[in-house]
Design a protein around this motif. Structure first.
Motif, mmCIF file in Angstrom:
data_model
loop_
_atom_site.group_PDB
_atom_site.id
_atom_site.type_symbol
_atom_site.label_atom_id
_atom_site.label_comp_id
_atom_site.label_asym_id
_atom_site.label_seq_id
_atom_site.Cartn_x
_atom_site.Cartn_y
_atom_site.Cartn_z
ATOM 1 N N TRP A 323 -33.999 5.737 33.068
ATOM 2 C CA TRP A 323 -33.622 5.461 31.689
ATOM 3 C C TRP A 323 -32.971 4.088 31.501
ATOM 4 N N LEU A 324 -32.860 3.285 32.554
ATOM 5 C CA LEU A 324 -32.104 2.041 32.500
ATOM 6 C C LEU A 324 -33.043 0.849 32.662
ATOM 7 N N ASP A 325 -33.056 -0.039 31.658
ATOM 8 C CA ASP A 325 -33.892 -1.235 31.742
ATOM 9 C C ASP A 325 -33.358 -2.162 32.827
ATOM 10 N N ARG A 326 -34.301 -2.859 33.503
ATOM 11 C CA ARG A 326 -33.939 -3.755 34.601
ATOM 12 C C ARG A 326 -34.737 -5.035 34.487
ATOM 13 N N ASP A 327 -34.094 -6.131 34.880
ATOM 14 C CA ASP A 327 -34.745 -7.430 34.861
ATOM 15 C C ASP A 327 -34.302 -8.196 36.106
ATOM 16 N N ALA A 337 -30.252 6.627 27.431
ATOM 17 C CA ALA A 337 -29.839 7.953 27.907
ATOM 18 C C ALA A 337 -30.468 9.051 27.052
ATOM 19 N N PRO A 338 -30.934 10.132 27.679
ATOM 20 C CA PRO A 338 -31.498 11.249 26.919
ATOM 21 C C PRO A 338 -30.439 11.905 26.044
ATOM 22 N N THR A 339 -30.875 12.412 24.909
ATOM 23 C CA THR A 339 -29.953 13.071 23.975
ATOM 24 C C THR A 339 -29.711 14.507 24.406
ATOM 25 N N LEU A 340 -28.452 14.928 24.424
ATOM 26 C CA LEU A 340 -28.123 16.298 24.789
ATOM 27 C C LEU A 340 -28.659 17.273 23.743
#
Length: 341
Positions: A323-327, A337-340
């Motif tokens: 869920w985390l963008d990376r460069d 982040a996914p919604t609860l």
């Protein structure tokens, strides 16, 4: 942004946070024989540079009633990276990668429900450049991303950190919701721990407007129940791990559970899943270079009985993981982040 230069203590700190992401600086300092204030300054420097971030891994049942789907996309008339960029805006994408092999793009869809999963995959067909979509539903999954260890510590240091955390094997991941609905305070605490896995109970209390004593108790409950598990995220290439890879394994009938268990125990792997496919076991891992991947396939996988065939893909680009963008230039980016539920 300038990529931080790492020394031995930086690497040992990162290795410690992989195993004990919520440990206090005093506790880590006691195990590493380092000053707590020095460790905090170094963590802050690495965090500000976008190299590391401690987030919270939500138990699947907290945000979904279904298992993830591993999706492989073939393209036409476009470059893989151009199509990959268009995919970034679709919902419920936990991972995005350009890979070698027959299908140049790979994604993991983990939506709140089966209906939302179907809709997310259906939308992929409308992306310009997508020619074919091959969706493989996960039937069972052993997660290792949270416990993957870069092997920067001595055995004594590793044992001390594991004892400190009381870490337990993850086992099979399921989309089973908590036995009873979470209270509003529990949901609030869980949401904040997902965004910042090191946030203190006092910090949560200030942000959420809860009583400190109540927040301490709720934070402990959320963590003890495993609803949220802190995990360290890194830019692995900056640490010398240049070759993320994927394995597709054809396994003899009846041998799947044992093959998955043995692959899950290998330090190079981050995830192993049983998927609905003729190549029924999919594994994702991380090594320093391609020669290390060759040794892993020839030496480690060769020892596992029940594997009938192996297909190996290298991840050429991975702009989103967990869920985390990376460069590779700017480091860690936006956290989707996914919604609860």
């Amino acid at each position: 942004m300038t990529r931080p230069l790492l020394d031995e203590l930086d690497r040992r700190l990162i290795g410690s946070l992989h195993l004990a992401p919520r440990a206090t600086w005093d506790d880590i300092g006691g195990i590493l024989a380092a000053d707590a204030s020095t460790l905090k300054r170094r963590y802050d420097r690495l965090s500000e540079a976008g190299m590391v971030r401690v987030i919270g891994q939500a138990d699947w049942g907290m945000h979904s009633t279904t298992m993830p789907v591993h999706v492989f996309l073939d393209i036409t008339g476009e470059t893989p990276l151009a199509v990959l960029h268009r995919l970034r805006d679709l919902p419920h994408l936990q991972l995005l990668a350009q890979i070698s092999g027959d299908y140049p793009l790979y994604a993991v869809v983990h939506a709140p429900s089966e209906a939302a999963t179907s809709e997310a995959i259906d939308r992929m067909f409308s992306i310009p450049g997508v020619r074919r979509v091959n969706a493989l539903p996960a039937l069972s999954t052993l997660r290792r991303g949270i416990t993957w260890d870069p092997q920067f510590l001595t055995d004594t240091e590793r044992a001390g950190l594991l004892e400190l955390t009381g870490a337990r094997p993850e086992g099979t991941a399921t989309a089973t919701p908590p036995a009873k609905p979470l209270s509003e305070a529990e949901r609030t605490v869980a949401a904040q721990l997902i965004q910042d896995g090191r946030v203190s109970a006092a910090g949560v209390a200030r942000t959420a407007g809860l009583a400190t004593s109540t927040t301490h108790r709720v934070v402990r409950r959320v963590l003890d129940e495993g609803w949220v598990k802190p995990r360290l995220e890194i830019v692995s290439e900056w640490l010398g791990f240049q070759t993320p890879f994927m394995l597709h394994l054809r396994v003899a009938p009846g041998d799947t559970p044992d093959v998955m268990r043995r692959i899950d125990q290998l330090p190079q792997t981050r995830l192993v899943a049983h998927v609905a496919s003729d190549m029924s076991v999919l594994a994702i891992g991380l090594v320093t270079e391609r020669s290390a991947l060759a040794l892993f396939v020839d030496n480690e996988l060769a020892k596992i009985p029940g594997i009938l065939a192996v297909s190996v893909d290298v991840m050429l680009a991975e702009p989103r993981r967990y869920w985390l963008d990376r460069d590779l230039d700017s480091g860690l980016g936006e956290f989707h982040a996914p919604t609860l539920l």
